[in-house]
Scaffold this active site. Structure first.
Site, short mmCIF file in Angstrom:
data_model
loop_
_atom_site.label_atom_id
_atom_site.label_comp_id
_atom_site.label_asym_id
_atom_site.label_seq_id
_atom_site.Cartn_x
_atom_site.Cartn_y
_atom_site.Cartn_z
N ARG A 83 -19.71 7.68 -5.29
CA ARG A 83 -18.69 6.71 -5.66
C ARG A 83 -18.93 5.44 -4.85
O ARG A 83 -19.26 5.50 -3.67
CB ARG A 83 -17.27 7.25 -5.39
CG ARG A 83 -16.85 8.38 -6.34
CD ARG A 83 -16.68 7.87 -7.76
NE ARG A 83 -16.14 8.89 -8.66
CZ ARG A 83 -16.87 9.69 -9.42
NH1 ARG A 83 -18.20 9.61 -9.36
NH2 ARG A 83 -16.29 10.56 -10.23
N HIS A 105 -23.65 3.32 -13.34
CA HIS A 105 -22.91 4.58 -13.23
C HIS A 105 -23.23 5.51 -14.41
O HIS A 105 -22.37 5.89 -15.20
CB HIS A 105 -21.41 4.33 -13.16
CG HIS A 105 -20.65 5.49 -12.56
ND1 HIS A 105 -19.43 5.35 -11.93
CD2 HIS A 105 -20.94 6.82 -12.49
CE1 HIS A 105 -19.01 6.53 -11.51
NE2 HIS A 105 -19.91 7.45 -11.85
N GLU A 121 -16.30 -1.79 -9.49
CA GLU A 121 -17.03 -1.22 -10.61
C GLU A 121 -16.15 -1.29 -11.86
O GLU A 121 -14.98 -0.90 -11.78
CB GLU A 121 -17.41 0.23 -10.30
CG GLU A 121 -18.31 0.86 -11.33
CD GLU A 121 -18.73 2.27 -10.95
OE1 GLU A 121 -18.40 3.20 -11.73
OE2 GLU A 121 -19.37 2.43 -9.90
#
Length: 320
Positions: free
Chosen positions: A235, A282, A263
């Protein structure tokens, strides 16, 4: 007594899944399933009122949150993500939340190895050279003989290690607490100051928790050797972005990031142009390896639930 043995009024309890029951092979015939993919409108209130087992569509946590508040008979929430920090605080008290541990191991491990290799061997520079029809040569570090530090040694990190073993690497492993593993000792998080200076490649596979948020800060980054590589497939908020930017801008560290903070990374953010930085959007779990593993988990969890057996990957146990 299993769910299939209940009386007719109880048997109305339904399963809200992102895939048709026919896709999840091995489920009992006639299982009462409502299908919702997270992109269309949610089922109506009458259907949601009967739901007791909800599999959250992958990548659609935001859309799923309002559904949680409309399912009074809900007993189980099964996430298809390994990390559930965006979902956990929306799950009602008394409902069991399970994550997708194991589902993303293969896909995320492949990406972590790909990012490490691509960064070390300069693949992004070769692609830019090809676009310009330039023959770019030069010395590049190999993955062979590197010491790889795996921070967050769970199933994904173990899968990464298994794929890196043929590359003739040495390994250091870190988890929240020290323990042994079949491949060697696992060190505790508080040992990072002694381990980081030994690492050529640092790979992050940590969940995002109160303990890990901002863990990789300026102090820890400063302990990494010059020109070492940070790979983050966990993360983004595990790393303090400004501290990483300072090291990248100075040219001291390299980074390969599948996750960022913020993000999605907005246009114009300085990370986009940071030297020696490779960014993917991601996509660690987003590959052809996902669906068959997700379906196997869904099948296993539903069968456990119907039989009244303990579920796998429980993150939040029932409170009542």
């Amino acid at each position: 007594m299993s769910s299939l043995d209940r009386s007719d009024d109880q048997r109305a309890a339904r399963f809200l899944l992102p895939y048709p029951a026919s896709d999840v092979r091995g489920l009992p015939h006639g299982l009462p399933v409502t299908v919702w993919d997270g992109e269309s409108s949610p089922p109506d209130a009458e259907s949601l009122a009967a739901v007791e087992f909800f599999v959250v569509p992958y990548g659609h946590t935001d859309a799923a949150v309002p559904v949680l508040a409309s399912t009074p008979r809900l007993r189980v929430v099964q996430s298809l993500s390994a990390g559930v920090e965006d979902l956990a605080h929306h799950v009602p008290v008394g409902v069991t939340l399970c994550n997708a541990r194991g589902v993303h191991d293969s896909s995320t491990a492949e990406l972590a190895v790909s990012l490490a290799l691509a960064s070390l061997r300069g693949i992004p520079d070769f692609v830019r050279g090809q676009d310009l029809q330039e023959w770019r040569t030069g010395f590049r570090p190999a993955l062979a003989d590197r010491t790889v530090l795996l921070i967050g040694y769970g199933s994904i990190a173990a899968a990464i290690e298994a794929r890196l073993i043929p590359f003739e690497c040495e390994f250091l492993r870190v988890a929240r607490t020290a323990r042994s593993s079949p491949r060697g000792p696992v060190h505790a998080l508080d040992e990072l100051p002694e381990l980081l200076p030994q690492a050529d490649v640092v790979i992050l596979t940590l969940p995002l928790t109160a303990e890990t948020r901002g863990l990789v800060d300026a102090r820890l980054l400063a302990l990494m050797p010059d020109r070492s590589l940070l790979v983050n497939v966990s993360r983004g908020a595990v790393v303090v972005t400004d501290a990483l930017l300072a090291e990248l801008t100075a040219g001291r560290l390299h980074a390969a990031l599948d996750v960022t903070d913020p993000e999605p990374l907005p246009s114009g953010h300085p990370l986009w142009g940071a030297p020696h930085t490779l960014i993917s959007p991601h996509v660690g779990g987003n590959s052809s390896a996902f669906l068959p593993r997700a379906l196997r988990l869904i099948r296993s969890q539903i069968l456990h639930h119907l039989a009244g057996e303990p579920l796998e990957n429980v993150v939040l146990p029932r409170k009542t």
